[in-house]
Scaffold this motif. Structure first.
Motif, PDB file in Angstrom:
ATOM      1  N   ALA A  12       9.326  31.573  30.718  1.00 51.57           N
ATOM      2  CA  ALA A  12       8.683  32.016  29.397  1.00 51.57           C
ATOM      3  C   ALA A  12       9.650  32.443  28.397  1.00 51.57           C
ATOM      4  CB  ALA A  12       8.117  33.352  29.807  1.00 51.57           C
ATOM      5  N   ASN A  13      10.949  31.608  28.500  1.00 50.88           N
ATOM      6  CA  ASN A  13      11.692  31.674  27.348  1.00 50.88           C
ATOM      7  C   ASN A  13      12.300  30.265  26.816  1.00 50.88           C
ATOM      8  OD1 ASN A  13      12.829  34.156  26.358  1.00 50.88           O
ATOM      9  ND2 ASN A  13      13.773  34.694  27.871  1.00 50.88           N
ATOM     10  N   ASN A  14      11.594  29.369  27.072  1.00 51.74           N
ATOM     11  CA  ASN A  14      12.045  28.229  26.579  1.00 51.74           C
ATOM     12  C   ASN A  14      13.306  27.755  26.927  1.00 51.74           C
ATOM     13  OD1 ASN A  14      11.504  25.772  25.408  1.00 51.74           O
ATOM     14  ND2 ASN A  14      12.143  26.475  23.395  1.00 51.74           N
ATOM     15  N   SER A  15      13.887  28.042  27.936  1.00 50.89           N
ATOM     16  CA  SER A  15      15.123  27.768  28.497  1.00 50.89           C
ATOM     17  C   SER A  15      15.397  26.745  29.612  1.00 50.89           C
ATOM     18  CB  SER A  15      15.985  29.134  28.987  1.00 50.89           C
ATOM     19  OG  SER A  15      16.969  28.976  29.772  1.00 50.89           O
ATOM     20  N   ASP A  16      16.218  25.914  29.805  1.00 47.48           N
ATOM     21  CA  ASP A  16      16.655  25.073  30.858  1.00 47.48           C
ATOM     22  C   ASP A  16      17.455  26.001  31.781  1.00 47.48           C
ATOM     23  OD1 ASP A  16      15.064  23.041  30.038  1.00 47.48           O
ATOM     24  OD2 ASP A  16      16.455  22.267  28.702  1.00 47.48           O
ATOM     25  N   GLY A  17      17.790  27.207  31.888  1.00 41.52           N
ATOM     26  CA  GLY A  17      18.829  27.831  32.623  1.00 41.52           C
ATOM     27  C   GLY A  17      19.793  28.003  32.060  1.00 41.52           C
ATOM     28  N   GLU A  18      21.078  28.188  33.109  1.00 37.29           N
ATOM     29  CA  GLU A  18      22.244  28.435  32.640  1.00 37.29           C
ATOM     30  C   GLU A  18      22.582  29.593  31.889  1.00 37.29           C
ATOM     31  OE1 GLU A  18      24.587  27.349  34.193  1.00 37.29           O
ATOM     32  OE2 GLU A  18      24.555  25.395  34.527  1.00 37.29           O
ATOM     33  N   ARG A  19      21.524  30.642  32.078  1.00 40.72           N
ATOM     34  CA  ARG A  19      21.664  32.013  31.444  1.00 40.72           C
ATOM     35  C   ARG A  19      22.094  32.881  32.334  1.00 40.72           C
ATOM     36  NH1 ARG A  19      17.173  32.230  27.632  1.00 40.72           N
ATOM     37  NH2 ARG A  19      17.380  30.607  25.990  1.00 40.72           N
ATOM     38  N   LEU A  20      23.103  33.868  32.037  1.00 44.76           N
ATOM     39  CA  LEU A  20      23.625  34.874  32.648  1.00 44.76           C
ATOM     40  C   LEU A  20      23.427  36.291  31.956  1.00 44.76           C
ATOM     41  CD1 LEU A  20      27.144  35.114  34.440  1.00 44.76           C
ATOM     42  CD2 LEU A  20      26.330  36.850  32.935  1.00 44.76           C
ATOM     43  N   TYR A  21      23.044  37.068  32.841  1.00 46.85           N
ATOM     44  CA  TYR A  21      22.660  38.453  32.076  1.00 46.85           C
ATOM     45  C   TYR A  21      23.586  39.591  32.785  1.00 46.85           C
ATOM     46  CZ  TYR A  21      18.260  36.697  30.551  1.00 46.85           C
ATOM     47  OH  TYR A  21      17.127  36.177  29.791  1.00 46.85           O
ATOM     48  N   LEU A  22      24.207  40.171  31.942  1.00 45.56           N
ATOM     49  CA  LEU A  22      25.278  41.154  32.374  1.00 45.56           C
ATOM     50  C   LEU A  22      24.850  42.723  31.780  1.00 45.56           C
ATOM     51  CD1 LEU A  22      28.204  42.114  33.301  1.00 45.56           C
ATOM     52  CD2 LEU A  22      29.096  41.550  31.026  1.00 45.56           C
ATOM     53  N   VAL A  23      24.997  43.714  32.793  1.00 47.87           N
ATOM     54  CA  VAL A  23      24.792  44.901  32.274  1.00 47.87           C
ATOM     55  C   VAL A  23      25.708  45.565  33.095  1.00 47.87           C
ATOM     56  CG1 VAL A  23      22.940  46.973  32.580  1.00 47.87           C
ATOM     57  CG2 VAL A  23      22.030  44.351  32.477  1.00 47.87           C
ATOM     58  N   ASN A  24      26.648  46.486  32.289  1.00 45.37           N
ATOM     59  CA  ASN A  24      27.230  47.414  32.734  1.00 45.37           C
ATOM     60  C   ASN A  24      27.331  48.796  31.796  1.00 45.37           C
ATOM     61  OD1 ASN A  24      28.690  46.746  30.388  1.00 45.37           O
ATOM     62  ND2 ASN A  24      30.425  45.466  31.695  1.00 45.37           N
ATOM     63  N   HIS A  25      28.335  49.811  31.906  1.00 45.06           N
ATOM     64  CA  HIS A  25      28.349  51.060  31.200  1.00 45.06           C
ATOM     65  C   HIS A  25      28.415  50.495  29.660  1.00 45.06           C
ATOM     66  CE1 HIS A  25      28.648  53.117  35.086  1.00 45.06           C
ATOM     67  NE2 HIS A  25      29.938  52.754  35.357  1.00 45.06           N
ATOM     68  N   GLY A  26      28.800  49.523  29.285  1.00 46.00           N
ATOM     69  CA  GLY A  26      29.061  49.042  27.987  1.00 46.00           C
ATOM     70  C   GLY A  26      27.679  48.718  27.242  1.00 46.00           C
ATOM     71  N   GLY A  27      26.726  48.320  28.135  1.00 48.87           N
ATOM     72  CA  GLY A  27      25.468  47.870  27.622  1.00 48.87           C
ATOM     73  C   GLY A  27      24.829  46.702  28.519  1.00 48.87           C
TER      74      GLY A  27
ATOM     75  N   ARG B 192      23.619  42.361  28.015  1.00 51.48           N
ATOM     76  CA  ARG B 192      23.866  41.099  27.214  1.00 51.48           C
ATOM     77  C   ARG B 192      23.376  39.956  27.808  1.00 51.48           C
ATOM     78  NH1 ARG B 192      29.771  38.843  24.447  1.00 51.48           N
ATOM     79  NH2 ARG B 192      28.740  37.058  23.678  1.00 51.48           N
ATOM     80  N   MET B 193      22.849  39.079  27.193  1.00 52.19           N
ATOM     81  CA  MET B 193      22.372  37.648  27.791  1.00 52.19           C
ATOM     82  C   MET B 193      23.549  36.561  27.319  1.00 52.19           C
ATOM     83  SD  MET B 193      20.922  34.407  27.198  1.00 52.19           S
ATOM     84  CE  MET B 193      19.908  34.788  25.861  1.00 52.19           C
ATOM     85  N   TYR B 194      23.821  35.792  28.161  1.00 53.21           N
ATOM     86  CA  TYR B 194      24.807  34.746  27.759  1.00 53.21           C
ATOM     87  C   TYR B 194      24.176  33.446  28.084  1.00 53.21           C
ATOM     88  CZ  TYR B 194      28.806  38.083  27.953  1.00 53.21           C
ATOM     89  OH  TYR B 194      29.493  39.003  27.830  1.00 53.21           O
ATOM     90  N   ASP B 195      24.115  32.514  27.333  1.00 56.05           N
ATOM     91  CA  ASP B 195      23.777  31.168  27.634  1.00 56.05           C
ATOM     92  C   ASP B 195      25.277  30.152  27.759  1.00 56.05           C
ATOM     93  OD1 ASP B 195      22.714  28.396  27.450  1.00 56.05           O
ATOM     94  OD2 ASP B 195      21.293  28.587  25.973  1.00 56.05           O
ATOM     95  N   VAL B 196      25.385  29.896  28.654  1.00 58.07           N
ATOM     96  CA  VAL B 196      26.740  29.016  28.893  1.00 58.07           C
ATOM     97  C   VAL B 196      26.634  27.646  29.300  1.00 58.07           C
ATOM     98  CG1 VAL B 196      27.738  31.298  30.035  1.00 58.07           C
ATOM     99  CG2 VAL B 196      26.611  29.599  31.566  1.00 58.07           C
ATOM    100  N   LYS B 197      25.533  26.939  28.887  1.00 52.82           N
ATOM    101  CA  LYS B 197      25.489  25.522  29.018  1.00 52.82           C
ATOM    102  C   LYS B 197      26.364  24.798  28.287  1.00 52.82           C
ATOM    103  CE  LYS B 197      22.169  21.932  29.458  1.00 52.82           C
ATOM    104  NZ  LYS B 197      20.621  21.622  29.173  1.00 52.82           N
ATOM    105  N   GLY B 198      27.318  24.069  28.854  1.00 50.03           N
ATOM    106  CA  GLY B 198      28.484  23.346  28.295  1.00 50.03           C
ATOM    107  C   GLY B 198      29.655  24.011  27.907  1.00 50.03           C
ATOM    108  N   LYS B 199      29.395  25.458  28.460  1.00 50.48           N
ATOM    109  CA  LYS B 199      30.541  26.081  27.924  1.00 50.48           C
ATOM    110  C   LYS B 199      31.728  26.440  29.177  1.00 50.48           C
ATOM    111  CE  LYS B 199      27.828  28.561  24.676  1.00 50.48           C
ATOM    112  NZ  LYS B 199      27.340  29.922  23.910  1.00 50.48           N
ATOM    113  N   ILE B 200      31.244  26.126  30.403  1.00 55.29           N
ATOM    114  CA  ILE B 200      32.232  26.335  31.609  1.00 55.29           C
ATOM    115  C   ILE B 200      32.774  25.190  32.232  1.00 55.29           C
ATOM    116  CG2 ILE B 200      32.218  27.285  34.099  1.00 55.29           C
ATOM    117  CD1 ILE B 200      32.194  29.328  31.734  1.00 55.29           C
ATOM    118  N   GLY B 201      31.765  23.992  32.334  1.00 53.56           N
ATOM    119  CA  GLY B 201      32.106  22.684  33.157  1.00 53.56           C
ATOM    120  C   GLY B 201      32.030  22.989  34.402  1.00 53.56           C
ATOM    121  N   TYR B 202      32.323  21.814  35.185  1.00 50.80           N
ATOM    122  CA  TYR B 202      32.694  21.950  36.716  1.00 50.80           C
ATOM    123  C   TYR B 202      33.745  21.566  37.302  1.00 50.80           C
ATOM    124  CZ  TYR B 202      27.629  21.157  35.308  1.00 50.80           C
ATOM    125  OH  TYR B 202      26.486  21.097  34.696  1.00 50.80           O
ATOM    126  N   PRO B 203      34.863  22.606  37.244  1.00 50.83           N
ATOM    127  CA  PRO B 203      36.066  22.359  37.524  1.00 50.83           C
ATOM    128  C   PRO B 203      36.222  21.850  38.987  1.00 50.83           C
ATOM    129  CG  PRO B 203      35.532  24.426  37.530  1.00 50.83           C
ATOM    130  CD  PRO B 203      34.447  23.970  37.032  1.00 50.83           C
TER     131      PRO B 203
END
Length: 363
Positions: A289-304, A306-317
Motif C-alpha cells: 500500500a506504499n507504491n514500493s517495490d521493496g528494499e525498505r528498511l525501518y529503524l526504531v531506536n532511542h533516537g527516533g 526512520r524509514m530508508y529506501d536503499v534500492k541501488g545504494k548497497i549493491g551485492y558484494p
C-alpha cells in the motif's frame, strides 16, 4: 552520542571490485530454478566469464543463452567437468540432485555454487562436508533472501554500528506465491524438493545465523503441513520453526505458499531484528500500500524512527567476494561452515517436523 540514540546512519555502497578480465571462468548446469539467472548475472558482474551451459532440456539451454549468449551449450555435464579452464560450476538443478552434482564438480577439481536448498538429506550434507575437507574446494550456497537483498546488507551495516544494541531475536516471514499450474511434477514430490522447511526455510535460518553471529542452534519446535492442497499429498504449503542460537539469540520464522493474487509480487518477505535498544524491520520485496517495490528498511531506536529506501545504494558484494575467493583461495564471501550449518539446521528442523507429523497425525 551513543549509536542507539540517533538514526542518522546512511547506507554504504560496497567497494569490492570485479576480478581481472579473463581470469575466472565458470559454467552453469541444472536450470530447473530461476535462481541460476541471478547467480550467473551476479558472477558476471563480478568479472566471471560464463563459458558453458548444460541441461537435459534444450529449451532451457536456449532460454539461458538468450540472456548469456557467451555460454556455449555443452553436450553433457562431463564436457564441462573435463574443461580444465573452468574454475567453478553454478547449479540450480532439482534440489535432490544438487548434492551429487556438487560431489562430481569437486572431484573434477572445481568449486561448486549451489542454489538453495543445497541438500535434501543429512547424508548428502555429510558427503559434501567430507569432500570439501578432502579437496579444499568451496561449496558455495546462494541464500538469495539475504545475499541479493540490499536492505539486508544495510541491516548488517547498522548492526555493526550498534544501531539497536545487541541482537536478541530475529523474526522471519517468507511467504511465496505458488503459481501451481506452472510447477513441474517434481515440485510436489517430497523426495525431490525436501520439504518446505528444508527448501524455502533455508533462507531464514541462514540470515538468523548471520545477523546474530550464532555458530549453531537448537531446534525448539517445527511444523510442516499441507493445509489446502490435498490433491498433492506430499506437498507442504506451510511451515514454521522456533530455535535458539548457541549464543542465546532466538529465532522464529514462518514460510508458506499462500501469497494472494492481490499482492503485486511473488511474496511479502520480511525480517524483524530485535535488539536491546531498538529494532529493524526489512520489507524486502514490497512495502504494501506504499507504491514500493521493496528494499525498505525501518529503524526504531532511542533516537527516533526512520524509514530508508536503499534500492541501488548497497549493491551485492557477495558475488565479488566469491569471485575473489575462487581466485585467491580465501573465504571472505561466506565461511564454509556457515553455509553448511544453515543447511544442517534446516534439515534437522524438517526432520523434527516430519517426526511430529507422524506422531501427532498433523496433516
Amino acid at each position: 552520542m551513543k549509536s542507539t540514540h540517533h538514526t542518522e546512519f546512511e547506507p554504504i555502497y560496497h567497494k569490492e571490485k570485479p576480478v581481472e578480465p579473463n581470469t575466472l571462468f565458470i559454467a552453469a548446469c541444472g536450470l530447473e530454478h530461476g535462481h541460476i539467472y541471478n547467480m550467473c548475472k551476479g558472477m558476471k558482474q563480478a568479472g566471471a566469464l560464463i563459458r558453458w551451459v548444460w541441461d537435459n532440456d534444450p529449451d532451457k539451454i536456449a532460454a539461458f543463452q538468450q540472456q548469456f549468449p557467451e555460454a556455449k551449450a555443452a553436450s553433457s555435464l562431463n564436457e564441462i567437468l573435463h574443461d580444465q579452464a573452468i574454475q567453478m560450476v553454478a547449479c540450480a538443478s532439482i534440489p535432490s540432485e544438487r548434492g551429487d552434482i556438487g560431489l562430481r564438480v569437486l572431484d573434477a577439481g572445481k568449486h561448486f555454487f549451489s542454489a538453495k536448498t543445497p541438500f535434501t538429506t543429512l547424508e548428502q550434507l555429510q558427503a559434501a562436508r567430507e569432500k570439501v575437507n578432502d579437496t579444499g574446494l568451496t561449496w558455495a550456497v546462494f541464500y538469495s533472501e539475504r545475499l541479493q537483498v540490499e536492505c539486508s546488507g544495510f541491516a548488517e551495516q547498522l548492526l555493526e554500528q550498534g544501531a539497536i544494541g545487541d541482537v536478541i531475536q530475529v523474526l522471519g516471514l517468507g511467504p511465496h506465491r505458488l503459481h501451481i499450474s506452472n510447477r513441474p511434477a517434481w515440485f510436489f514430490k517430497k523426495a525431490y524438493y525436501g520439504g518446505i522447511i528444508s527448501d524455502i526455510g533455508s533462507h531464514q535460518i541462514e540470515q538468523f545465523l548471520w545477523f546474530t553471529h550464532a555458530k549453531d542452534a537448537t531446534i525448539q519446535s517445527s511444523t510442516a503441513r499441507n493445509v489446502a492442497h490435498p490433491e498433492h499429498p506430499e506437498f507442504e504449503d506451510y511451515g514454521d520453526v522456533h530455535l535458539i542460537g548457541d549464543n542465546g539469540a532466538m529465532h522464529y520464522f514462518r514460510v508458506d505458499w499462500f501469497t494472494p493474487d492481490g499482492l503485486r509480487n511473488w511474496g511479502d518477505g520480511r525480517t524483524t531484528i530485535l535488539g536491546t535498544d531498538g529494532y529493524i524491520e526489512l520489507r524486502k520485496y514490497v512495502d504494501i500500500a506504499n507504491n514500493s517495490d521493496g528494499e525498505r528498511l525501518y529503524l526504531v531506536n532511542h533516537g527516533g524512527e526512520r524509514m530508508y529506501d536503499v534500492k541501488g545504494k548497497i549493491g551485492y558484494p557477495y558475488f565479488y567476494r566469491l569471485a575473489h575467493d575462487i581466485l585467491d583461495n580465501t573465504s571472505t564471501a561466506m565461511p564454509q561452515e556457515h553455509a553448511f550449518k544453515a543447511a544442517e539446521l534446516c534439515l534437522l528442523a524438517q526432520q523434527h517436523a516430519d517426526t511430529q507429523k507422524k506422531e501427532g497425525g498433523i496433516r
